[in-house]
Design a protein around this motif. Sequence first.
Motif, PDB file in Angstrom:
ATOM      1  N   SER A 199      23.588   7.611  22.762  1.00  0.00           N
ATOM      2  CA  SER A 199      24.541   8.636  22.334  1.00  0.00           C
ATOM      3  C   SER A 199      24.884   8.559  20.846  1.00  0.00           C
ATOM      4  CB  SER A 199      25.828   8.542  23.158  1.00  0.00           C
ATOM      5  OG  SER A 199      26.388   7.248  23.083  1.00  0.00           O
ATOM      6  N   ASP A 200      24.609   7.419  20.189  1.00  0.00           N
ATOM      7  CA  ASP A 200      24.898   7.319  18.752  1.00  0.00           C
ATOM      8  C   ASP A 200      23.939   8.158  17.917  1.00  0.00           C
ATOM      9  OD1 ASP A 200      26.967   5.588  19.295  1.00  0.00           O
ATOM     10  OD2 ASP A 200      25.806   3.774  18.892  1.00  0.00           O
ATOM     11  N   ASP A 201      22.691   8.271  18.360  1.00  0.00           N
ATOM     12  CA  ASP A 201      21.665   8.961  17.576  1.00  0.00           C
ATOM     13  C   ASP A 201      21.242  10.298  18.166  1.00  0.00           C
ATOM     14  OD1 ASP A 201      21.435   6.884  15.637  1.00  0.00           O
ATOM     15  OD2 ASP A 201      20.237   5.725  17.059  1.00  0.00           O
ATOM     16  N   TYR A 202      21.622  10.562  19.397  1.00  0.00           N
ATOM     17  CA  TYR A 202      21.183  11.776  20.072  1.00  0.00           C
ATOM     18  C   TYR A 202      22.370  12.443  20.768  1.00  0.00           C
ATOM     19  CZ  TYR A 202      16.670   9.417  19.543  1.00  0.00           C
ATOM     20  OH  TYR A 202      15.571   8.775  19.035  1.00  0.00           O
ATOM     21  N   ARG A 203      22.270  13.747  20.911  1.00  0.00           N
ATOM     22  CA  ARG A 203      23.283  14.466  21.676  1.00  0.00           C
ATOM     23  C   ARG A 203      22.833  14.502  23.136  1.00  0.00           C
ATOM     24  NH1 ARG A 203      27.318  18.397  20.880  1.00  0.00           N
ATOM     25  NH2 ARG A 203      27.606  19.785  22.673  1.00  0.00           N
ATOM     26  N   GLU A 204      23.633  13.986  24.026  1.00  0.00           N
ATOM     27  CA  GLU A 204      23.308  13.961  25.445  1.00  0.00           C
ATOM     28  C   GLU A 204      23.931  15.182  26.126  1.00  0.00           C
ATOM     29  OE1 GLU A 204      24.795   9.883  26.207  1.00  0.00           O
ATOM     30  OE2 GLU A 204      22.733   9.428  26.791  1.00  0.00           O
ATOM     31  N   VAL A 205      23.083  15.979  26.743  1.00  0.00           N
ATOM     32  CA  VAL A 205      23.529  17.190  27.430  1.00  0.00           C
ATOM     33  C   VAL A 205      23.234  17.018  28.916  1.00  0.00           C
ATOM     34  CG1 VAL A 205      23.268  19.685  27.657  1.00  0.00           C
ATOM     35  CG2 VAL A 205      23.067  18.616  25.404  1.00  0.00           C
ATOM     36  N   TRP A 206      24.280  16.880  29.717  1.00  0.00           N
ATOM     37  CA  TRP A 206      24.136  16.777  31.171  1.00  0.00           C
ATOM     38  C   TRP A 206      24.264  18.187  31.737  1.00  0.00           C
ATOM     39  CZ3 TRP A 206      22.868  12.141  33.367  1.00  0.00           C
ATOM     40  CH2 TRP A 206      23.010  11.018  32.558  1.00  0.00           C
ATOM     41  N   LEU A 207      23.133  18.779  32.073  1.00  0.00           N
ATOM     42  CA  LEU A 207      23.104  20.192  32.425  1.00  0.00           C
ATOM     43  C   LEU A 207      24.060  20.524  33.559  1.00  0.00           C
ATOM     44  CD1 LEU A 207      21.666  22.888  31.781  1.00  0.00           C
ATOM     45  CD2 LEU A 207      20.104  22.357  33.657  1.00  0.00           C
ATOM     46  N   PHE A 208      24.165  19.636  34.550  1.00  0.00           N
ATOM     47  CA  PHE A 208      25.006  19.919  35.715  1.00  0.00           C
ATOM     48  C   PHE A 208      26.339  19.184  35.664  1.00  0.00           C
ATOM     49  CE2 PHE A 208      20.496  19.817  37.278  1.00  0.00           C
ATOM     50  CZ  PHE A 208      20.311  21.177  37.164  1.00  0.00           C
ATOM     51  N   GLY A 209      26.672  18.642  34.493  1.00  0.00           N
ATOM     52  CA  GLY A 209      27.874  17.831  34.415  1.00  0.00           C
ATOM     53  C   GLY A 209      27.644  16.497  35.105  1.00  0.00           C
ATOM     54  N   GLN A 231      30.075  13.161  37.402  1.00  0.00           N
ATOM     55  CA  GLN A 231      31.179  12.978  38.344  1.00  0.00           C
ATOM     56  C   GLN A 231      32.531  13.334  37.728  1.00  0.00           C
ATOM     57  OE1 GLN A 231      31.386   9.066  39.998  1.00  0.00           O
ATOM     58  NE2 GLN A 231      32.970   9.592  41.484  1.00  0.00           N
ATOM     59  N   HIS A 232      32.724  12.970  36.466  1.00  0.00           N
ATOM     60  CA  HIS A 232      34.008  13.226  35.819  1.00  0.00           C
ATOM     61  C   HIS A 232      33.910  14.306  34.734  1.00  0.00           C
ATOM     62  CE1 HIS A 232      35.505   9.772  37.984  1.00  0.00           C
ATOM     63  NE2 HIS A 232      34.562   9.005  37.454  1.00  0.00           N
ATOM     64  N   GLU A 233      32.776  15.002  34.676  1.00  0.00           N
ATOM     65  CA  GLU A 233      32.594  16.055  33.677  1.00  0.00           C
ATOM     66  C   GLU A 233      32.077  17.315  34.367  1.00  0.00           C
ATOM     67  OE1 GLU A 233      29.957  14.731  30.653  1.00  0.00           O
ATOM     68  OE2 GLU A 233      31.007  12.839  30.324  1.00  0.00           O
ATOM     69  N   PRO A 234      32.751  18.437  34.232  1.00  0.00           N
ATOM     70  CA  PRO A 234      32.291  19.671  34.886  1.00  0.00           C
ATOM     71  C   PRO A 234      31.077  20.258  34.166  1.00  0.00           C
ATOM     72  CG  PRO A 234      34.196  20.126  33.522  1.00  0.00           C
ATOM     73  CD  PRO A 234      34.010  18.630  33.490  1.00  0.00           C
ATOM     74  N   MET A 235      30.400  21.180  34.818  1.00  0.00           N
ATOM     75  CA  MET A 235      29.319  21.928  34.178  1.00  0.00           C
ATOM     76  C   MET A 235      29.886  22.779  33.042  1.00  0.00           C
ATOM     77  SD  MET A 235      26.885  23.337  37.282  1.00  0.00           S
ATOM     78  CE  MET A 235      25.823  24.210  36.127  1.00  0.00           C
ATOM     79  N   TYR A 236      29.116  22.882  31.965  1.00  0.00           N
ATOM     80  CA  TYR A 236      29.553  23.744  30.874  1.00  0.00           C
ATOM     81  C   TYR A 236      28.431  24.645  30.362  1.00  0.00           C
ATOM     82  CZ  TYR A 236      27.518  19.935  28.075  1.00  0.00           C
ATOM     83  OH  TYR A 236      26.674  18.966  27.559  1.00  0.00           O
ATOM     84  N   THR A 237      27.268  24.566  30.980  1.00  0.00           N
ATOM     85  CA  THR A 237      26.172  25.442  30.593  1.00  0.00           C
ATOM     86  C   THR A 237      25.149  25.476  31.721  1.00  0.00           C
ATOM     87  OG1 THR A 237      24.602  25.973  28.805  1.00  0.00           O
ATOM     88  CG2 THR A 237      24.785  23.650  29.471  1.00  0.00           C
ATOM     89  N   TYR A 238      24.129  26.322  31.578  1.00  0.00           N
ATOM     90  CA  TYR A 238      23.061  26.395  32.576  1.00  0.00           C
ATOM     91  C   TYR A 238      21.821  26.980  31.918  1.00  0.00           C
ATOM     92  CZ  TYR A 238      23.803  31.470  32.929  1.00  0.00           C
ATOM     93  OH  TYR A 238      23.909  32.807  32.647  1.00  0.00           O
ATOM     94  N   ILE A 239      20.681  26.816  32.559  1.00  0.00           N
ATOM     95  CA  ILE A 239      19.436  27.398  32.070  1.00  0.00           C
ATOM     96  C   ILE A 239      19.228  28.733  32.766  1.00  0.00           C
ATOM     97  CG2 ILE A 239      16.926  27.136  31.928  1.00  0.00           C
ATOM     98  CD1 ILE A 239      17.310  24.148  31.734  1.00  0.00           C
ATOM     99  N   ASP A 240      19.241  29.796  31.999  1.00  0.00           N
ATOM    100  CA  ASP A 240      19.133  31.130  32.567  1.00  0.00           C
ATOM    101  C   ASP A 240      17.685  31.452  32.908  1.00  0.00           C
ATOM    102  OD1 ASP A 240      19.989  33.534  33.464  1.00  0.00           O
ATOM    103  OD2 ASP A 240      20.216  34.460  31.490  1.00  0.00           O
ATOM    104  N   ILE A 241      17.513  32.284  33.924  1.00  0.00           N
ATOM    105  CA  ILE A 241      16.198  32.790  34.316  1.00  0.00           C
ATOM    106  C   ILE A 241      16.293  34.306  34.313  1.00  0.00           C
ATOM    107  CG2 ILE A 241      14.432  32.872  36.103  1.00  0.00           C
ATOM    108  CD1 ILE A 241      15.449  30.185  37.115  1.00  0.00           C
ATOM    109  N   VAL A 242      15.550  34.937  33.443  1.00  0.00           N
ATOM    110  CA  VAL A 242      15.579  36.390  33.328  1.00  0.00           C
ATOM    111  C   VAL A 242      14.342  36.945  34.005  1.00  0.00           C
ATOM    112  CG1 VAL A 242      15.512  38.350  31.751  1.00  0.00           C
ATOM    113  CG2 VAL A 242      16.926  36.359  31.211  1.00  0.00           C
TER     114      VAL A 242
END
Length: 387
Positions: free
Chosen positions: A145-155, A157-168
Amino acid sequence: MTVTILCSGFGLGFYTPGLLVEAGLRRLGIPAEVLVFENVMNPEQRGKVDHSRRAYHEDFSVALMSQRIPQDIRKSMDEQQVHALLNQWKAEGRRHFVCLSGHWVYLLEMYREQMDSELEVDLLYLDASDSPSWKHLKKRLGTLSDDYREVWLFGRQHEPMYTYIDIVGSDPVVPYEQRERRLLVHGGGWGMGTYREHLQALNHAGYGLDIVLYEGDEPGATNAGQRYYRMDPSWRTWQQNEQGKHTFPPFAEVRNGEQESYRLHEDYHLLCEIERRVCAIVSKPGGGTLADSFASGTPIIFLEPFGEHEQNNAQLWQHYGYGLSYDTWMSEYGGGTDILEQMHNRLLQDRQSLSSYTEQLSARWGLDSQPSAGDDQLLTLTEEERH
């Protein structure tokens, strides 16, 4: 400012979401390129990946056991391919990366040492906790986490979802009352798990089944409205088309006595067209399946997971109200549709409150974007084109 999307063929959950991100960026007019880790591996080691895929499909216990064996993926890299790729990145000034597989971090570390400027790197996690490749990586490199941004797509246990991968696709999310009384049944990209054991019970529950076959499988009975589908057995994630691009898996319906006509779409995998119209997906809880579930508004009935990370996926999806275990659905809800519709509505409600990952990425990195008209063409592959 090309965004480099780093995928892996060790599972389609590390591959198809990357192509969906690339398609989303393309629609915004942002150049992006998908790379697959197997293309920097020794050919011999790449052949072992193919062998594992077949073995895991035939025997799920072999797949589960493989997770316990620590592997140093660096031993499989082709040194010439690695150096050529890093030199290409440097010559082109590549700075923006989305990484879906921990295997690529070793190369990103090497590249970071060669560059004077800072890199913008998202580590995009497609599971609720670290999958084996990420676990093995972090044991060797420590926290990222010091050198990279960690994105947990589905959040988490203690972090809710905040984004998703769209399918058009050609159709929006299909309302539940317009869906067929059918279930999509599969074993993920490699056809792993216990999905074949439940086909008869699902038929007896009154559902038509859309069943995904894998290499060597043959279609079964059709007396209860079963349909069968298959990815092209000759296709591999590390292959590229004539334009040098990676594609979604060529896909076809399989009918006895008929030659399959494999098709593909440049914006999404064709399994999505089935996911949109069924009542639920019955599958092990892989990350790619969760991404499809959220984008299509289709709940998941979970079968036995592939390891601890998929068990955590199932627990998180149940916590959100987007899925149920197979046993719970059968024993507590009688395999009925009312609970499936409730989960569908919950998916739609929560989806409306989030913006897509590519929109967030474009804004965060300040990438110039212009909406692209895109090409909604569906391609049918001839035998010559497929080989």
